[in-house]
Design a protein around this motif. Structure first.
Motif, PDB file in Angstrom:
ATOM      1  N   TYR A   3       7.709 -15.064  70.976  1.00 51.07           N
ATOM      2  CA  TYR A   3       9.029 -15.240  71.577  1.00 51.07           C
ATOM      3  C   TYR A   3       9.992 -15.772  70.507  1.00 51.07           C
ATOM      4  O   TYR A   3       9.748 -16.814  69.901  1.00 51.07           O
ATOM      5  CB  TYR A   3       8.936 -16.233  72.751  1.00 51.07           C
ATOM      6  N   VAL A   4      11.047 -15.031  70.249  1.00 49.22           N
ATOM      7  CA  VAL A   4      12.034 -15.445  69.240  1.00 49.22           C
ATOM      8  C   VAL A   4      13.203 -16.127  69.945  1.00 49.22           C
ATOM      9  O   VAL A   4      13.738 -15.593  70.912  1.00 49.22           O
ATOM     10  CB  VAL A   4      12.549 -14.224  68.439  1.00 49.22           C
ATOM     11  N   PHE A   5      13.569 -17.284  69.470  1.00 45.43           N
ATOM     12  CA  PHE A   5      14.673 -18.012  70.115  1.00 45.43           C
ATOM     13  C   PHE A   5      15.566 -18.686  69.080  1.00 45.43           C
ATOM     14  O   PHE A   5      15.192 -18.866  67.926  1.00 45.43           O
ATOM     15  CB  PHE A   5      14.129 -19.053  71.105  1.00 45.43           C
ATOM     16  N   ASP A   6      16.758 -19.012  69.514  1.00 47.08           N
ATOM     17  CA  ASP A   6      17.714 -19.679  68.643  1.00 47.08           C
ATOM     18  C   ASP A   6      17.517 -21.185  68.774  1.00 47.08           C
ATOM     19  O   ASP A   6      17.813 -21.769  69.815  1.00 47.08           O
ATOM     20  CB  ASP A   6      19.137 -19.283  69.070  1.00 47.08           C
ATOM     21  N   ALA A   7      17.012 -21.803  67.709  1.00 46.16           N
ATOM     22  CA  ALA A   7      16.630 -23.218  67.767  1.00 46.16           C
ATOM     23  C   ALA A   7      17.830 -24.131  67.978  1.00 46.16           C
ATOM     24  O   ALA A   7      17.691 -25.270  68.407  1.00 46.16           O
ATOM     25  CB  ALA A   7      15.899 -23.601  66.483  1.00 46.16           C
ATOM     26  N   THR A   8      19.031 -23.621  67.670  1.00 43.57           N
ATOM     27  CA  THR A   8      20.207 -24.480  67.764  1.00 43.57           C
ATOM     28  C   THR A   8      20.919 -24.327  69.107  1.00 43.57           C
ATOM     29  O   THR A   8      21.883 -25.023  69.385  1.00 43.57           O
ATOM     30  CB  THR A   8      21.202 -24.136  66.643  1.00 43.57           C
ATOM     31  N   ALA A   9      20.444 -23.399  69.926  1.00 41.57           N
ATOM     32  CA  ALA A   9      21.129 -23.132  71.201  1.00 41.57           C
ATOM     33  C   ALA A   9      20.906 -24.263  72.207  1.00 41.57           C
ATOM     34  O   ALA A   9      19.921 -25.004  72.112  1.00 41.57           O
ATOM     35  CB  ALA A   9      20.640 -21.814  71.787  1.00 41.57           C
ATOM     36  N   GLU A  10      21.840 -24.345  73.149  1.00 41.40           N
ATOM     37  CA  GLU A  10      21.747 -25.342  74.218  1.00 41.40           C
ATOM     38  C   GLU A  10      20.455 -25.120  75.022  1.00 41.40           C
ATOM     39  O   GLU A  10      19.669 -26.013  75.255  1.00 41.40           O
ATOM     40  CB  GLU A  10      22.976 -25.178  75.131  1.00 41.40           C
ATOM     41  N   ARG A  11      20.290 -23.871  75.404  1.00 43.56           N
ATOM     42  CA  ARG A  11      19.080 -23.483  76.142  1.00 43.56           C
ATOM     43  C   ARG A  11      18.250 -22.538  75.279  1.00 43.56           C
ATOM     44  O   ARG A  11      18.662 -21.428  75.016  1.00 43.56           O
ATOM     45  CB  ARG A  11      19.465 -22.749  77.439  1.00 43.56           C
ATOM     46  N   THR A  12      17.131 -23.036  74.877  1.00 44.23           N
ATOM     47  CA  THR A  12      16.281 -22.200  74.024  1.00 44.23           C
ATOM     48  C   THR A  12      15.422 -21.258  74.843  1.00 44.23           C
ATOM     49  O   THR A  12      14.920 -20.272  74.325  1.00 44.23           O
ATOM     50  CB  THR A  12      15.342 -23.074  73.173  1.00 44.23           C
ATOM     51  N   GLY A  13      15.254 -21.577  76.119  1.00 41.41           N
ATOM     52  CA  GLY A  13      14.415 -20.731  76.954  1.00 41.41           C
ATOM     53  C   GLY A  13      12.935 -21.069  76.854  1.00 41.41           C
ATOM     54  O   GLY A  13      12.119 -20.483  77.545  1.00 41.41           O
ATOM     55  N   VAL A  14      12.613 -22.007  75.983  1.00 43.82           N
ATOM     56  CA  VAL A  14      11.197 -22.331  75.787  1.00 43.82           C
ATOM     57  C   VAL A  14      10.577 -23.020  77.014  1.00 43.82           C
ATOM     58  O   VAL A  14       9.541 -22.557  77.512  1.00 43.82           O
ATOM     59  CB  VAL A  14      10.992 -23.172  74.513  1.00 43.82           C
ATOM     60  N   PRO A  15      11.209 -24.085  77.566  1.00 48.64           N
ATOM     61  CA  PRO A  15      10.571 -24.769  78.702  1.00 48.64           C
ATOM     62  C   PRO A  15      10.362 -23.845  79.905  1.00 48.64           C
ATOM     63  O   PRO A  15       9.276 -23.839  80.494  1.00 48.64           O
ATOM     64  CB  PRO A  15      11.571 -25.877  79.046  1.00 48.64           C
ATOM     65  N   SER A  16      11.389 -23.027  80.200  1.00 48.87           N
ATOM     66  CA  SER A  16      11.256 -22.152  81.367  1.00 48.87           C
ATOM     67  C   SER A  16      10.169 -21.110  81.139  1.00 48.87           C
ATOM     68  O   SER A  16       9.410 -20.769  82.050  1.00 48.87           O
ATOM     69  CB  SER A  16      12.600 -21.478  81.689  1.00 48.87           C
ATOM     70  N   LEU A  17      10.098 -20.606  79.894  1.00 47.94           N
ATOM     71  CA  LEU A  17       9.058 -19.619  79.569  1.00 47.94           C
ATOM     72  C   LEU A  17       7.670 -20.240  79.756  1.00 47.94           C
ATOM     73  O   LEU A  17       6.775 -19.624  80.357  1.00 47.94           O
ATOM     74  CB  LEU A  17       9.236 -19.125  78.127  1.00 47.94           C
ATOM     75  N   MET A  18       7.524 -21.464  79.282  1.00 48.91           N
ATOM     76  CA  MET A  18       6.223 -22.132  79.363  1.00 48.91           C
ATOM     77  C   MET A  18       5.831 -22.344  80.827  1.00 48.91           C
ATOM     78  O   MET A  18       4.663 -22.174  81.206  1.00 48.91           O
ATOM     79  CB  MET A  18       6.252 -23.486  78.621  1.00 48.91           C
ATOM     80  N   ARG A  19       6.838 -22.701  81.648  1.00 41.59           N
ATOM     81  CA  ARG A  19       6.552 -22.907  83.072  1.00 41.59           C
ATOM     82  C   ARG A  19       6.073 -21.610  83.712  1.00 41.59           C
ATOM     83  O   ARG A  19       5.094 -21.578  84.429  1.00 41.59           O
ATOM     84  CB  ARG A  19       7.814 -23.414  83.792  1.00 41.59           C
ATOM     85  N   LYS A  20       6.803 -20.517  83.356  1.00 47.52           N
ATOM     86  CA  LYS A  20       6.471 -19.222  83.946  1.00 47.52           C
ATOM     87  C   LYS A  20       5.058 -18.800  83.566  1.00 47.52           C
ATOM     88  O   LYS A  20       4.276 -18.326  84.393  1.00 47.52           O
ATOM     89  CB  LYS A  20       7.494 -18.180  83.489  1.00 47.52           C
ATOM     90  N   ILE A  21       4.715 -19.027  82.288  1.00 48.69           N
ATOM     91  CA  ILE A  21       3.385 -18.655  81.799  1.00 48.69           C
ATOM     92  C   ILE A  21       2.305 -19.434  82.544  1.00 48.69           C
ATOM     93  O   ILE A  21       1.282 -18.889  82.957  1.00 48.69           O
ATOM     94  CB  ILE A  21       3.296 -18.891  80.268  1.00 48.69           C
TER      95      ILE A  21
END
Ligand code: ADP
Ligand code: MG
Lengths: 311, 255
Positions: free
Chosen positions: A262-280
């Motif tokens: 999963y590629v994400f923008d580390a400087t963004a407000e919402r990286t999408g990482v926590p929600s992705l982890m929850r979904k997984i």
């Protein structure tokens, strides 16, 4: 920034052929830094350096080295500058020691055997001092060119593509050498089209393409600012396809379904990482390991040039 | 003035000559000897033309021989000197050095002129083995030698900058200088020519160089020394102006 060692203002070059090699460019270089001018072939790197060193006549703008205008006060400016050009250009019939002495006196400095000895020792050339240049290997010849450029004790050293066409081991040697030179107090401006090289060496990076210096940034800040991160999950059981529930994250499967990326923008407000982890976790996908990786300057560069084209 | 920089170029060039010292000096010695054997002894004994106060025909051709070599050497050494770094790329160092154009030219032209004059004087010494040569105005002879060497080294510098390859370096000396020197009375007095050749010959500038130089040896020549000096000076001014133009416009040196 303290008084810059090099100050460039509106410098530009259009060759007689009509090629606009450099658009009006501003740049300041601080004492003691390693500055990498990064850009693809034909970007205008050599043109910029050549103007600063007196090999190419600027079409517009001005520049000064240690406060001396490169045109009006060219003698003083050039005494502060050493150049190692991109092409290997040396007199193969000369001896190492003679060609280095030649360079020093050419720049108006008195002969100084002790200084030259030290310089040749630093560059591991002392044992070869009495050999003709044609007898030396390519890597050695390049070091002789560096010795020539440093022979008059300049403040600023230009290295134009110092490792182009050089094998990996020699490239490492060159990098070590450049770092040692910086420790001796020389300000270094190098050009490269290897992102790895800029990433490895530079304090600051200027990205140039199509004669346009599109960005100048501290390397670390550049990486942070534009840095994409990549999250890798090593799965306990391989997946055959990306579950539709994960589509919104645009994840990809790699390594025959063993890894989820999963590629994400580390400087963004919402990286999408926590929600992705929850979904997984909701989907009950088990993983053995997890890592994140900062994207390389290469990715950044591709992105920058891409944005530029789109604009 | 960056005298050290000038000296650096000068020594580099002299060092280059030293590497080929033997061929550089043996060749003119052998050539001169051949000229004396053929012209001086075989033909010269029966030569009945005007020899303008020289003791013998052998002595008469000495200034012409010196001039022929001086012109060839000047042009060749100076053109090669500046062409070589352009060809190999080492010119980058000269252009990036704190040297003015004048200083750069002094270095290259000074060395080429030194070499050319050395060869000319070696020829004089060789000639001395074969014939008695008296020099009426030794100081003027040396000065005129230097003046012509510098003029034609500047000319050579221009050719070296202009030339796109090594062939072109050879063209001018072969096609222009050698014929004009031979036809300019290096080995005979042009005053002895029949019309219209006589008049045509006086349009050849080399006539003035050779005769001016011969005057310093024998005190007489086909044209007055003043005119020779004026024409040589004129050529010098033209060459200086062209070299100045090269540096101002960056012609073939800088993009
Ligand atoms: N002497 C020259 N005359 C005309 N065009 C040139 C000359 N040198 C370089 N160029 C052109 O200018 C552009 C920039 O070249 P250069 O500065 O060598 O780029 P880089 O060093 O980044 O590869 C290129 O398009 C190149 O073809
Ligand atoms: Mg380049």
């Amino acid at each position: 920034m303290s008084e810059p060692v090099l100050s460039i203002s509106g410098l530009s070059k259009t060759y007689a052929s009509g090629t606009v090699a450099l658009k009006p460019t501003d740049l300041e270089i601080a004492r003691g830094e390693i500055f990498a001018l990064l850009g693809p072939n034909g970007a205008g790197k050599t043109t910029l350096i050549s103007m600063l060193c007196g090999l190419v006549t600027p079409s517009g703008g001005s520049a000064s080295a240690m406060g001396h205008d490169i045109i009006r006060d060219y003698r003083a400016a050039r005494r502060e500058i050493g150049l190692v050009p991109q092409e290997m250009s040396i007199d193969i019939f000369e001896r190492v020691i003679d060609t280095v002495n030649f360079s020093r006196t050419l720049f108006g400095k008195p002969k100084d055997p002790a200084r030259i000895e030290q310089l040749l020792r630093d560059l591991s050339l002392w044992d070869k001092r009495n050999e003709k240049l044609k007898e030396l290997s390519g890597g050695m010849k390049r070091r002789v060119m560096i010795a020539k450029a440093l022979s008059h004790d300049p403040e600023i050293l230009f290295l134009d593509e110092p490792t182009a066409g050089v094998d990996v081991e020699l490239r490492r040697d060159m990098w070590d050498m450049v770092r040692r030179l910086r420790e001796s107090g020389v300000t270094i401006i190098l050009t490269t089209h290897y992102i790895e090289e800029a990433e490895e060496m530079a304090d600051r990076v200027g990205v140039i393409t199509g004669g346009d210096l599109i960005l100048v940034e501290e390397k670390k800040a550049l990486m942070r600012k534009l840095g994409k991160k990549e999250l890798t999950l090593v799965l306990a059981e391989p997946l055959s396809a990306v579950p539709p529930e994960l589509a919104e994250w645009k994840v990809t499967l790699e390594d025959d379904g063993h890894e989820l990326h999963y590629v994400f923008d580390a400087t963004a407000e919402r990286t999408g990482v926590p929600s992705l982890m929850r979904k997984i976790s909701d989907l009950g996908i088990a993983f053995k390991d997890l890592s994140t990786k900062q994207s390389s300057l290469e990715d950044i560069f591709v992105q920058l040039v891409h944005e530029r084209r789109a604009a | 003035m960056n005298w050290r920089g000038i000296g650096s170029i000068y020594r580099f060039e002299m060092h280059r000559f030293a590497r080929t010292l033997w061929t550089g000096l043996v060749v003119p010695v052998i050539t001169t000897s051949l000229y004396f054997i053929v012209f001086g002894s075989a033909i010269g004994r029966n030569f009945s033309g005007d020899i303008q106060g020289a003791a013998s025909y052998g002595a008469f051709i000495v200034p012409g021989l010196m001039m022929l070599s001086l012109l060839m050497e000047s042009i060749f050494n100076a053109s090669f000197g500046i062409h070589m770094p352009r060809f190999t790329g080492t010119i980058y160092e000269i252009l990036s050095a704190p040297l003015s154009p004048t200083e750069t030219v002094i270095g290259y032209v000074g060395a080429a002129a030194t070499k050319a004059m050395t060869v000319a004087l070696v020829i004089l010494a060789t000639a001395h083995i074969f014939v008695e040569v008296q020099i009426a105005h030794p100081l003027l002879m040396l000065l005129f030698l230097a003046l012509i060497a510098i003029t034609f080294c500047l000319f050579g510098f221009i050719i070296g900058v202009w030339a796109k390859g090594f062939e072109q370096l050879q063209i001018i000396p072969m096609l222009v200088v050698t014929p004009l020197t031979f036809l300019g009375g290096a080995f005979y007095s042009v005053a002895a020519l029949d019309e219209p050749w006589r008049t045509i010959t006086f349009f050849n500038p080399f006539v003035y160089l050779i005769n001016g130089f011969r005057w310093t040896f024998f005190g007489t020549s086909d044209v007055s020394f003043g005119i020779s000096l004026a024409i040589t000076g004129g050529l010098l001014v033209v060459c200086i102006a062209l070299v100045g133009l090269i540096f101002r416009t960056g012609y073939r040196l800088k993009a």
